[in-house]
Design an enzyme around this catalytic site. Structure first.
Site, short mmCIF file in Angstrom:
data_model
loop_
_atom_site.label_atom_id
_atom_site.label_comp_id
_atom_site.label_asym_id
_atom_site.label_seq_id
_atom_site.Cartn_x
_atom_site.Cartn_y
_atom_site.Cartn_z
N THR A 100 0.75 -1.12 0.00
CA THR A 100 0.47 -0.40 0.59
C THR A 100 0.85 1.20 -0.14
O THR A 100 1.52 1.66 0.67
CB THR A 100 -0.67 0.06 1.24
OG1 THR A 100 -2.05 -1.23 1.18
CG2 THR A 100 -2.00 1.33 1.65
N VAL A 125 -3.94 -4.75 -0.85
CA VAL A 125 -4.43 -5.88 -0.11
C VAL A 125 -4.98 -5.53 1.35
O VAL A 125 -4.62 -4.48 1.51
CB VAL A 125 -3.75 -7.30 0.13
CG1 VAL A 125 -3.87 -7.92 -1.24
CG2 VAL A 125 -2.97 -7.02 1.17
N THR A 174 -8.44 2.40 -4.41
CA THR A 174 -9.42 2.33 -4.86
C THR A 174 -9.07 1.59 -2.34
O THR A 174 -10.48 2.07 -1.98
CB THR A 174 -9.99 0.69 -5.28
OG1 THR A 174 -10.04 0.96 -6.81
CG2 THR A 174 -11.35 -0.26 -4.60
N LYS A 175 -7.58 1.16 -2.64
CA LYS A 175 -7.49 1.06 -1.51
C LYS A 175 -7.98 2.30 -0.64
O LYS A 175 -7.90 2.54 0.58
CB LYS A 175 -6.37 0.41 -0.95
CG LYS A 175 -5.80 0.10 -0.28
CD LYS A 175 -5.98 -0.91 0.71
CE LYS A 175 -5.59 -1.42 2.17
NZ LYS A 175 -3.81 -2.15 2.28
N MET A 176 -7.36 3.51 -0.54
CA MET A 176 -7.05 4.36 -0.16
C MET A 176 -8.83 5.24 0.20
O MET A 176 -9.04 5.08 1.42
CB MET A 176 -6.37 5.96 -1.03
CG MET A 176 -6.87 7.11 -0.10
SD MET A 176 -6.48 8.15 -1.15
CE MET A 176 -5.85 8.12 -2.78
#
Length: 180
Positions: A100, A125, A174-176
């Site tokens: 990340t 992830v 998207t992870k953020m």
């Protein structure tokens, strides 16, 4: 299916992810070289088809390289630093960054990887160490459709949900959003 895989970064997430990748290998011919600078992190990686080492040079020739590192600077150093690992991967190799890191850094790394004729997928992830242990992570991928499709069977060994979110950098965005 690629037969020579490499994995850099065997911390709290990387160790179980590497173990799951090797344990669910696609064929007897497939090997995974798992690398970490800390020899203590190699313990417990005695899965058939897995070579655990502190020598990143053993990852040379890999067709797919997974990274699970603490930040963008460490990712850059692993790929472009003194060991010049990126240049030592197989021609056309695929780099999959499970770390990340910042979106802008991901875009810069992706462009630099592409400049060598290799492909890049950012695939951070979600699921914490327990999900990494169980192989139930959510993997949010950014990259060319063909590259994501190629690596999907490998990612399905570590996660139950593998999403292609769009072009390079989309996995990190998207992870953020997920973290917010």
């Amino acid at each position: 299916m690629p037969t020579r895989l490499a994995f850099l970064g065997l911390g709290a997430m990387g160790h179980p992810i590497a173990r799951n990748l090797a344990a669910k290998r696609g064929s007897e011919a497939e090997t995974l070289v798992a690398v970490d600078a800390d020899p203590a992190r190699l313990a417990g990686l005695d899965t058939p088809g897995l070579v655990a080492t502190t020598d990143s040079g053993q990852a040379a020739g890999a067709e797919v390289l997974f990274l699970c590192l603490p930040n963008g600077e460490v990712v850059e150093a692993a790929l472009f630093g003194a060991d010049r690992l990126l240049e030592r991967l197989a021609p056309g190799a695929l780099v999959v960054d499970l770390s990340t890191i910042a979106h802008a850094k991901t875009l810069a790394i992706g462009r630099a990887v592409a400049a060598t004729g290799r492909r890049f997928v950012d695939a951070p992830v979600s699921g914490a160490p327990a999900g990494a242990e169980a192989g139930t992570l959510t993997v949010m991928c950014g990259g060319a459709a063909g590259a994501v499709a190629q690596v999907r069977p490998l990612l399905e060994r570590i996660g139950t949900t593998v999403l292609h979110m769009g072009p390079p950098g989309s996995g990190q965005l998207t992870k953020m959003v997920n973290q917010i």
